[in-house]
Design a protein around this motif. Structure first.
Motif, PDB file in Angstrom:
ATOM      1  N   GLN A 366     118.649  50.475 -61.832  1.00  0.00           N
ATOM      2  CA  GLN A 366     119.045  49.622 -62.962  1.00  0.00           C
ATOM      3  C   GLN A 366     118.173  48.367 -63.070  1.00  0.00           C
ATOM      4  N   PRO A 367     117.887  47.643 -61.962  1.00  0.00           N
ATOM      5  CA  PRO A 367     116.963  46.503 -62.091  1.00  0.00           C
ATOM      6  C   PRO A 367     115.580  46.911 -62.579  1.00  0.00           C
ATOM      7  N   TYR A 368     115.084  48.075 -62.140  1.00  0.00           N
ATOM      8  CA  TYR A 368     113.781  48.529 -62.617  1.00  0.00           C
ATOM      9  C   TYR A 368     113.819  48.817 -64.115  1.00  0.00           C
ATOM     10  N   ILE A 369     114.929  49.402 -64.563  1.00  0.00           N
ATOM     11  CA  ILE A 369     115.049  49.652 -66.003  1.00  0.00           C
ATOM     12  C   ILE A 369     115.050  48.327 -66.759  1.00  0.00           C
ATOM     13  N   GLY A 370     115.769  47.334 -66.198  1.00  0.00           N
ATOM     14  CA  GLY A 370     115.771  46.008 -66.821  1.00  0.00           C
ATOM     15  C   GLY A 370     114.383  45.391 -66.857  1.00  0.00           C
ATOM     16  N   LEU A 371     113.631  45.566 -65.765  1.00  0.00           N
ATOM     17  CA  LEU A 371     112.255  45.053 -65.723  1.00  0.00           C
ATOM     18  C   LEU A 371     111.388  45.748 -66.760  1.00  0.00           C
ATOM     19  N   LYS A 372     111.556  47.057 -66.905  1.00  0.00           N
ATOM     20  CA  LYS A 372     110.778  47.810 -67.883  1.00  0.00           C
ATOM     21  C   LYS A 372     111.090  47.330 -69.306  1.00  0.00           C
ATOM     22  N   LEU A 373     112.361  47.104 -69.625  1.00  0.00           N
ATOM     23  CA  LEU A 373     112.738  46.617 -70.953  1.00  0.00           C
ATOM     24  C   LEU A 373     112.171  45.226 -71.211  1.00  0.00           C
ATOM     25  N   ALA A 374     112.187  44.380 -70.167  1.00  0.00           N
ATOM     26  CA  ALA A 374     111.640  43.026 -70.337  1.00  0.00           C
ATOM     27  C   ALA A 374     110.140  43.075 -70.575  1.00  0.00           C
ATOM     28  N   LEU A 375     109.445  43.956 -69.878  1.00  0.00           N
ATOM     29  CA  LEU A 375     108.003  44.083 -70.076  1.00  0.00           C
ATOM     30  C   LEU A 375     107.690  44.636 -71.459  1.00  0.00           C
ATOM     31  N   GLU A 376     108.482  45.561 -71.948  1.00  0.00           N
ATOM     32  CA  GLU A 376     108.270  46.093 -73.301  1.00  0.00           C
ATOM     33  C   GLU A 376     108.477  44.991 -74.344  1.00  0.00           C
ATOM     34  N   ALA A 377     109.496  44.147 -74.131  1.00  0.00           N
ATOM     35  CA  ALA A 377     109.729  43.033 -75.060  1.00  0.00           C
ATOM     36  C   ALA A 377     108.569  42.046 -75.013  1.00  0.00           C
ATOM     37  N   LEU A 378     108.073  41.784 -73.802  1.00  0.00           N
ATOM     38  CA  LEU A 378     106.930  40.870 -73.671  1.00  0.00           C
ATOM     39  C   LEU A 378     105.684  41.435 -74.342  1.00  0.00           C
ATOM     40  N   GLN A 379     105.505  42.755 -74.238  1.00  0.00           N
ATOM     41  CA  GLN A 379     104.349  43.395 -74.880  1.00  0.00           C
ATOM     42  C   GLN A 379     104.444  43.273 -76.405  1.00  0.00           C
ATOM     43  N   ARG A 380     105.655  43.473 -76.944  1.00  0.00           N
ATOM     44  CA  ARG A 380     105.821  43.334 -78.392  1.00  0.00           C
ATOM     45  C   ARG A 380     105.590  41.898 -78.837  1.00  0.00           C
ATOM     46  N   GLU A 381     106.046  40.950 -78.044  1.00  0.00           N
ATOM     47  CA  GLU A 381     105.866  39.543 -78.394  1.00  0.00           C
ATOM     48  C   GLU A 381     104.397  39.140 -78.347  1.00  0.00           C
ATOM     49  N   ALA A 382     103.644  39.700 -77.403  1.00  0.00           N
ATOM     50  CA  ALA A 382     102.218  39.357 -77.297  1.00  0.00           C
ATOM     51  C   ALA A 382     101.418  39.959 -78.433  1.00  0.00           C
ATOM     52  N   GLY A 383     101.857  41.087 -78.966  1.00  0.00           N
ATOM     53  CA  GLY A 383     101.105  41.717 -80.053  1.00  0.00           C
ATOM     54  C   GLY A 383     100.066  42.679 -79.523  1.00  0.00           C
ATOM     55  N   GLU A 384      99.768  43.665 -80.325  1.00  0.00           N
ATOM     56  CA  GLU A 384      98.840  44.711 -79.876  1.00  0.00           C
ATOM     57  C   GLU A 384      97.410  44.214 -79.769  1.00  0.00           C
ATOM     58  N   ARG A 385      97.061  43.137 -80.496  1.00  0.00           N
ATOM     59  CA  ARG A 385      95.662  42.686 -80.504  1.00  0.00           C
ATOM     60  C   ARG A 385      95.311  41.812 -79.308  1.00  0.00           C
ATOM     61  N   GLU A 386      96.307  41.282 -78.624  1.00  0.00           N
ATOM     62  CA  GLU A 386      96.021  40.423 -77.491  1.00  0.00           C
ATOM     63  C   GLU A 386      95.507  41.260 -76.305  1.00  0.00           C
ATOM     64  N   PRO A 387      94.476  40.765 -75.559  1.00  0.00           N
ATOM     65  CA  PRO A 387      93.922  41.519 -74.421  1.00  0.00           C
ATOM     66  C   PRO A 387      94.961  41.793 -73.329  1.00  0.00           C
ATOM     67  N   ARG A 391      97.276  45.241 -70.398  1.00  0.00           N
ATOM     68  CA  ARG A 391      97.705  45.148 -69.005  1.00  0.00           C
ATOM     69  C   ARG A 391      99.222  45.219 -68.891  1.00  0.00           C
ATOM     70  N   ILE A 392      99.905  44.605 -69.854  1.00  0.00           N
ATOM     71  CA  ILE A 392     101.371  44.694 -69.832  1.00  0.00           C
ATOM     72  C   ILE A 392     101.811  46.129 -70.061  1.00  0.00           C
ATOM     73  N   GLY A 393     101.077  46.847 -70.915  1.00  0.00           N
ATOM     74  CA  GLY A 393     101.390  48.251 -71.166  1.00  0.00           C
ATOM     75  C   GLY A 393     101.251  49.087 -69.905  1.00  0.00           C
ATOM     76  N   GLU A 394     100.249  48.780 -69.106  1.00  0.00           N
ATOM     77  CA  GLU A 394     100.087  49.497 -67.844  1.00  0.00           C
ATOM     78  C   GLU A 394     101.257  49.226 -66.901  1.00  0.00           C
ATOM     79  N   LEU A 395     101.717  47.951 -66.899  1.00  0.00           N
ATOM     80  CA  LEU A 395     102.873  47.625 -66.073  1.00  0.00           C
ATOM     81  C   LEU A 395     104.128  48.356 -66.557  1.00  0.00           C
ATOM     82  N   VAL A 396     104.263  48.479 -67.884  1.00  0.00           N
ATOM     83  CA  VAL A 396     105.403  49.214 -68.437  1.00  0.00           C
ATOM     84  C   VAL A 396     105.341  50.682 -67.987  1.00  0.00           C
ATOM     85  N   GLU A 397     104.135  51.246 -68.013  1.00  0.00           N
ATOM     86  CA  GLU A 397     103.984  52.641 -67.602  1.00  0.00           C
ATOM     87  C   GLU A 397     104.279  52.807 -66.119  1.00  0.00           C
TER      88      GLU A 397
END
Length: 545
Positions: A366-387, A391-397
């Motif tokens: 459950q904590p890992y799932i929470g971490l994955k959701l937080a990283l996905e939210a951070l990736q969306r907030e950063a935007g696809e164009r940001e470098p 790296r955040i996408g790799e962490l999500v994967e």
């Protein structure tokens, strides 16, 4: 304590000569000298036995007694000698210490020597009484045979008690069902001096499962291997009724008449008969044996089967049927206790695994799932164009893969599933590729393992490889490593190595605790060293099951 009787006989003979109760004959000095030496011999033997804690007498001693008593009879009145009665002492010793055959051998030697040398050394051939000599020979044979029979029977009873004690040994239960069966089949081989012993079991089920255990002198150490057999083969071996025990002995040579000895006993009703001769003969031919002893294996509402002891050299007396049934009853009770114990511990272990799986889900997944959701939210907030988004996408994967691995591990714990042997090489290769992708470490994998490797061993080997490469990542700065998995005749070799950051001649001083503990649990060994090319090497050897 019987050695003291030898001293008593020796000094009694010397006293009789000294008191002139017995004629020493023409060779007086020889008679007194030999008797004195025998007294010293008896005293020394008694002293050595006392200092050694009264061990069983040596086989040579009663033959020495025979030689001396024969010479004493020869020197003192021949066949009329009073010392004739001394022959019963070595017969008694041989029978009690070595059994029926040795007792009969000593009896026969005593009769031949007494009659031949007693007649030859008789002081007056005219006084030689044939009727007295023959009477003494008859006494010697009759009582010698009785003593040998009683001694042999006592040893036989002791061997039976020892076998029952070994079969009932609860310490064997820790080795498991198959190992206990193999040990007891080997014991039966030794007890009956047989060529093979077999146990056929019919486990209940739909369809039933048939298993054969076989111990053979030609292939030692194979008795604990459970061999699955077809229903037709099992029916041939289980042809006799479930309550019948039988002893069969066929003819020993093709030119002999077709004389057979066969006895069947209904163990439930204790009734003997000559029935089932054709079935017993067919079983003996099937097992390639001239003699056969068989009893049924049956537990109420449980497994059925039959035990066989076969020999091509000698037969088995019918009285052994009931004793073998007692041995098998004791063996069946031990095996039933093993099964019940394994079921009890299996239920307890299943409950414990379910609890661990729930704890893993609640505290780790459950904590890992929470971490994955937080990283996905951070990736969306950063935007696809940001470098940094890549790296955040790799962490999500990575988080997603970890969640999948944890769920798979949790399922394995709950369901007690194991990795198939053929999947070991692919799993190690996939894990190495993932490490190369995410961490940049190049792992060279060399795997030479057959698909028939045990599932538990494959699972443990994969966990050791994963832990070893993780240690390389956590504790070294190496960017290259290698993994070797190789199946050897009796062991599975696992080698995990990494390039040392600074080549050194000093041997590594660490020991990977998790890998070492897993290896010990499987009966293996772990060693850490440094190769000549600078690679630090962890080597594990696990016994193949």
């Amino acid at each position: 304590m019987l050695v003291l009787m030898r001293c008593l006989l020796a000094f009694t003979a010397l006293a009789l000569l000294w008191l002139e109760e017995v004629d020493p004959g023409e060779f007086t000095r020889v008679t007194y000298g030999s008797l004195t030496l025998y007294c010293l011999h008896s005293a020394v033997v008694a002293l050595v036995s006392y200092q050694s804690g009264w061990p069983a007498p040596s086989r040579a001693l009663h033959w020495i007694d025979i030689v001396f008593f024969t010479s004493l009879v020869s020197l003192t009145e021949g066949a009329n000698s009073l010392f004739f009665y001394f022959f019963f002492y070595p017969i008694l010793i041989a029978s009690l210490a070595w059994g029926f055959r040795e007792g009969i051998a000593v009896t026969t030697a005593s009769i031949v020597l007494f009659f031949a040398l007693g007649l030859y050394f008789a002081p007056d051939k005219e006084l030689f009484a044939l009727h007295r000599t023959l009477a003494r020979v008859a006494y010697l044979f009759a009582f010698g045979y009785l003593i040998a029979s009683l001694g042999g029977y006592e040893i036989k009873l002791k061997r039976r008690l020892r076998l029952l004690k070994d079969v009932n040994d609860v310490a064997d239960a820790r080795f498991g069902f198959d190992e206990v069966v193999g040990r007891n089949l080997d014991r039966l081989l030794d007890f009956y001096a047989a060529d093979s012993s077999l146990l056929v079991l019919k486990h209940p089920g739909d369809p039933p499962r048939f298993v054969l255990y076989q111990a053979s002198r030609r292939k030692p150490g194979q008795g604990s291997i459970a061999n699955a057999i077809t229903e037709s083969a099992a029916r041939a071996l289980l042809a006799l009724p479930e309550t019948i025990g039988a002893s069969y002995r066929g003819r020993w040579a093709s030119w002999l008449p077709r004389i057979r000895r066969h006895v069947a006993i209904d163990l439930a009703r204790q009734v003997k008969s000559q029935a089932f001769l054709s079935e017993s003969e067919a079983l003996a031919n099937l097992l390639d044996a001239r003699a056969l002893l068989t009893v049924p294996y049956a537990r109420p509402g449980s497994t059925r089967g039959r035990l066989f002891v076969a020999s091509a050299r000698h037969g088995f007396p019918p009285i052994e049927i009931e004793f073998l049934a007692q041995v098998l009853d004791a063996m069946a009770a031990v095996l039933e206790n093993i099964v019940l114990t394994e079921q009890h511990f299996g239920k307890a272990a299943s409950d414990e695994r379910a609890a661990i799986a729930r704890d893993l889900h609640d505290t780790t997944i459950q904590p890992y799932i929470g971490l994955k959701l937080a990283l996905e939210a951070l990736q969306r907030e950063a935007g696809e164009r940001e470098p940094i988004s890549r790296r955040i996408g790799e962490l999500v994967e990575m988080a997603g893969m970890t969640v999948q691995d944890l769920r798979k591990y949790t399922r394995q714990i709950r369901e007690r599933t194991q990795m198939p042997g053929e999947a070991l090489a692919a799993a190690v290769q996939m894990h190495s590729e993932r490490l190369t992708r995410f961490y940049g470490i190049v792992v060279d994998v060399a795997c030479d393992v057959s698909a028939q490797i045990d599932g538990q061993l494959a699972t443990e080997a994969f966990q050791m490889v994963s832990e070893g490469i993780s240690n390389v990542l956590r504790h070294t700065a190496a960017k290259s490593a290698f993994v070797v998995l190789r199946e050897e005749p009796s062991t599975l070799l696992i080698q995990i190595g990494n390039a040392a950051p600074e080549p050194s001649d000093a041997a590594p001083t660490f020991m990977p605790r998790s890998i070492h503990e897993r290896s010990l649990a499987l009966g293996g060994t772990t060693a850490v060293g440094r190769r000549a090319d600078g690679y630090t090497l962890v080597e594990v050897r696990l016994p193949l099951k």
